[in-house]
Design an enzyme around this catalytic site. Structure first.
Site, short mmCIF file in Angstrom:
data_model
loop_
_atom_site.label_atom_id
_atom_site.label_comp_id
_atom_site.label_asym_id
_atom_site.label_seq_id
_atom_site.Cartn_x
_atom_site.Cartn_y
_atom_site.Cartn_z
N LYS A 196 0.84 -1.20 0.00
CA LYS A 196 0.00 0.00 0.00
C LYS A 196 0.87 1.26 0.00
O LYS A 196 0.68 2.16 -0.79
CB LYS A 196 -0.92 -0.03 1.23
CG LYS A 196 -1.81 1.16 1.36
CD LYS A 196 -2.76 1.04 2.54
CE LYS A 196 -3.43 2.37 2.79
NZ LYS A 196 -4.35 2.34 3.91
N GLU A 202 10.67 -4.70 4.16
CA GLU A 202 10.71 -6.11 3.77
C GLU A 202 10.35 -6.26 2.29
O GLU A 202 11.04 -6.93 1.52
CB GLU A 202 9.71 -6.94 4.60
CG GLU A 202 10.06 -7.08 6.06
CD GLU A 202 9.44 -5.99 6.93
OE1 GLU A 202 9.17 -4.88 6.42
OE2 GLU A 202 9.24 -6.25 8.13
N GLY A 254 -4.70 -1.70 5.12
CA GLY A 254 -3.89 -2.83 4.64
C GLY A 254 -4.52 -4.18 4.93
O GLY A 254 -4.64 -5.04 4.05
N ARG A 255 -4.98 -4.38 6.17
CA ARG A 255 -5.51 -5.71 6.53
C ARG A 255 -6.93 -5.92 6.04
O ARG A 255 -7.53 -6.97 6.29
CB ARG A 255 -5.41 -5.90 8.05
CG ARG A 255 -6.04 -4.81 8.88
CD ARG A 255 -5.58 -4.89 10.34
NE ARG A 255 -6.04 -3.76 11.15
CZ ARG A 255 -5.41 -2.59 11.23
NH1 ARG A 255 -4.32 -2.38 10.54
NH2 ARG A 255 -5.88 -1.63 12.01
N GLU A 340 -4.16 -6.54 15.11
CA GLU A 340 -3.67 -5.22 14.68
C GLU A 340 -4.81 -4.21 14.80
O GLU A 340 -4.58 -3.03 15.05
CB GLU A 340 -3.14 -5.29 13.23
CG GLU A 340 -2.32 -4.07 12.84
CD GLU A 340 -1.48 -4.28 11.58
OE1 GLU A 340 -0.27 -4.57 11.67
OE2 GLU A 340 -2.05 -4.17 10.48
N HIS A 371 -3.92 -33.14 18.18
CA HIS A 371 -2.76 -33.93 18.58
C HIS A 371 -1.60 -33.04 19.03
O HIS A 371 -0.46 -33.49 19.10
CB HIS A 371 -2.34 -34.85 17.43
CG HIS A 371 -3.45 -35.79 17.07
ND1 HIS A 371 -3.63 -37.00 17.69
CD2 HIS A 371 -4.50 -35.64 16.23
CE1 HIS A 371 -4.71 -37.59 17.20
NE2 HIS A 371 -5.26 -36.77 16.33
N LYS A 500 9.81 -0.49 13.83
CA LYS A 500 10.34 -0.15 12.50
C LYS A 500 11.43 0.91 12.62
O LYS A 500 12.48 0.82 12.00
CB LYS A 500 9.22 0.39 11.61
CG LYS A 500 8.23 -0.65 11.11
CD LYS A 500 7.26 0.02 10.12
CE LYS A 500 6.08 -0.89 9.82
NZ LYS A 500 5.05 -0.23 9.01
O1 F6P Z 1 3.53 -2.78 9.72
C1 F6P Z 1 2.19 -3.04 9.64
C2 F6P Z 1 1.65 -2.75 8.28
O2 F6P Z 1 1.54 -1.37 8.10
C3 F6P Z 1 0.31 -3.43 8.08
O3 F6P Z 1 -0.75 -2.72 8.58
C4 F6P Z 1 0.29 -3.60 6.61
O4 F6P Z 1 -0.65 -4.53 6.20
C5 F6P Z 1 1.72 -4.03 6.36
O5 F6P Z 1 2.48 -3.26 7.27
C6 F6P Z 1 2.21 -3.85 4.97
O6 F6P Z 1 2.15 -2.52 4.56
P1 F6P Z 1 2.30 -2.11 3.05
O7 F6P Z 1 1.16 -2.74 2.29
O8 F6P Z 1 2.24 -0.63 3.03
O9 F6P Z 1 3.60 -2.64 2.55
#
Ligand code: F6P
Length: 536
Positions: A196, A202, A254-255, A340, A371, A500
């Site tokens: 987003k 990452e 995002g979620r 979250e 199990h 972060k």
């Molecule tokens: O660090 C949390 C977060 O902001 C989430 O809310 C989000 O889904 C994820 O990182 C990834 O964010 P982006 O889609 O901006 O890479």
């Protein structure tokens, strides 16, 4: 806020759930609600008419209906970020206009969906190809909300997967991408960078690794990259052509984003028609949520059961237990969605909460969990409310006998949790084995199940795209209702920021380029260890 409910809950402590079925032969029907063929049964909870009415009154008093209408109408309910919350617009397939600041967002939503469909079709039919021919593999690079939704759904809907292979890379740990790349031919791979913000470390790191991998053999790697983002300027800077950028607005959290561009990998896997069915499922749940009276409203009831267990009765966690192996990633998906969203410590006005916010959510598919950790669920000292999910039919008609076993196990677990086994029964069992005296007593006590442990069951005919859409939208709205009652903002996530920031600052420290001065003794010690052992 929960004090009067806690008083009302006192009678629950000494009451057996099983006795509620004796008192009311219609209990199963009275404590269930449906949307089409989706049935939510919460009768195996220790709730009676008076307690349920009090919970519904709480929802009414906290203005859940008005807040819900505000969300659907595009009001700026995420007020710590100054945003509307309109993921529901992404599945508003044949609904009316939805306005943000007086502007209807639906033409834009429809236009993006149409572009996604065109692209997915072109790719699936080979009209969009890589340098080596038709696309055989798609790698979705994203994390959190840009990964968990499509990854969960691609697995859930595997029986409908008739497009190219789809892989998911999320972790900055190089082990993740290193496992995926060798499975793909760079000349026939599409890389989707899903972010987003298009700044997530990452995702951007993995995207650069994938680009370097592709550049070794492909002359124009950018032509085999697509982006899903609300940051158009950053996708261009990364070199992705606008025709393969699928944008969305900041009113999609995002979620909550798998219904739009973030769902592109799912659409490519199952095709636009099946993706539409998934959207229709979500839309059906939206309509139910908006129209059904609170007493029959599935998301509201699921939320109230959640609050009853966590905030009122004080059970610290809840387990999500899908007896549907393809929902293996659902617990992880729900961990982000619920924790979250509702893992907050202050209310909307910034005051400290004086009650618990969201619970820990965890789980694994049945029967595997049985199990592993069900021992604790049945005989541990704490109570873990369980949320079972169960399909009446599997996708393997030739293995129907296995599905029957799965179903029997699911029902057995919720029955065992409720019924338990008392000491007298355990004593009889031990006597039948020939034990007596102190040894009989000792062995019997190990075999007692306290029972009276609550569970709910969400049951559906078969895990189709439409049913999955209903289930996901159900949980989204559950989170919303819990958040409204708790008086918190379910749509921001400031709690992820500090880690972060510190990780960015520690980047040069762990490579030895900057000193660890100012860090605590533990961090300094760990850095020193890392520098000695990090290798060449
Ligand atoms: O660090 C949390 C977060 O902001 C989430 O809310 C989000 O889904 C994820 O990182 C990834 O964010 P982006 O889609 O901006 O890479």
């Amino acid at each position: 806020m929960f004090e009067s409910l806690k008083t009302l809950a006192e009678k629950t402590r000494a009451r057996s759930i099983l006795s509620l079925f004796d008192d009311d032969t219609e209990r199963a029907a009275q404590y269930s609600t449906t949307l089409g063929d989706l049935l939510f049964d919460y009768s195996k909870t220790n709730l009676d008419v008076e307690q349920r009415a009090a919970l519904i009154e709480l929802a009414r008093g906290r203005e859940v209906e008005a807040r819900r209408d505000a969300m659907f109408s595009g009001a700026e309910i995420n007020d710590t970020e100054g945003r509307a919350v309109l993921h529901t617009a992404l599945r508003n397939l044949d609904g009316g206009p939805v306005e943000v600041d007086g502007v209807d967002v639906m033409p834009g939503v429809r236009d993006t969906l149409a572009r996604m469909r065109d692209f997915a079709r072109a790719l699936r039919e080979g009209a969009f190809a890589g340098e080596g021919g038709a696309i055989t593999d798609v790698i979705n690079i994203g994390i959190g909300g840009s990964d968990l939704g499509p990854a969960m759904a691609v697995r859930a809907l595997a029986p409908y997967h008739d497009g190219p292979r789809v892989h998911f890379v999320s972790n900055v740990d190089g082990a993740d991408i290193a496992e995926v790349l060798p499975q793909c031919d760079p000349k026939t791979t599409l890389v989707i960078v899903a972010s987003k913000t298009f700044t997530t470390i990452e995702t951007m790191t993995n995207a650069r690794t994938a680009r370097a991998w592709m550049s070794e053999v492909v002359s124009d790697p950018a032509a085999q990259f697509a982006a899903l983002s609300s940051a158009g300027d950053k996708t261009s800077a990364f070199g992705i052509a606008p025709e393969r950028v699928f944008g969305f607005e900041d009113w999609v959290g995002g979620r909550y984003s798998m219904w739009g561009p973030i769902g592109l990998s799912l659409m490519i896997a199952i095709g636009p028609e099946a993706f539409d069915a998934f959207l229709r499922g979500g839309q059906a749940m939206d309509r139910h949520f908006r129209a059904a009276p609170l007493e029959e409203n599935m998301p509201v009831l699921l939320a109230l059961v959640g609050l009853w267990h966590h905030q009122v009765l004080g059970y610290p966690t809840r387990a999500v237990l899908p007896y549907d192996n393809r929902l293996g990633r659902l617990p992880a998906y729900l961990q982000q969605l619920e924790m979250e969203s509702n893992g907050k410590r202050v209310s909307m006005d910034g005051a400290d909460l004086d009650y618990a916010s969201g619970p820990v959510v965890w789980g694994e598919p049945g029967t595997n969990g049985q199990h592993a950790f069900y021992q604790l669920i049945h005989q541990g000292t704490g109570v873990v409310p369980c949320e079972f999910l169960l399909a009446a039919q599997g996708h393997e008609p030739e293995l129907r006998h296995q599905h029957d076993l799965l179903v029997a196990n699911c029902l057995a677990q919720s029955e065992a949790l409720m019924r338990g086994r008392d000491l007298d029964t355990a004593r009889e069992m031990m006597a039948a084995k020939g034990l007596e005296g102190a040894e009989l007593e000792r062995q019997a006590r190990h075999r007692v199940f306290p029972g009276n442990r609550p569970s709910t069951t969400l049951i559906y005919p078969k895990l189709t795209p439409e049913i999955l859409g209903q289930i996901i939208a159900l949980y989204e709205h559950r989170v919303f209702v819990e958040g409204v009652i708790l008086g918190i903002n379910s749509f921001d996530q400031w709690g992820v920021e500090l880690g972060k920031e510190l990780a960015t600052a520690l980047g040069p420290v762990v490579t030895g380029e900057a000193p660890a001065d100012g860090k605590d003794g533990s961090t300094r010690g760990l850095v020193s260890y890392l520098l000695r052992h990090r290798g060449g």
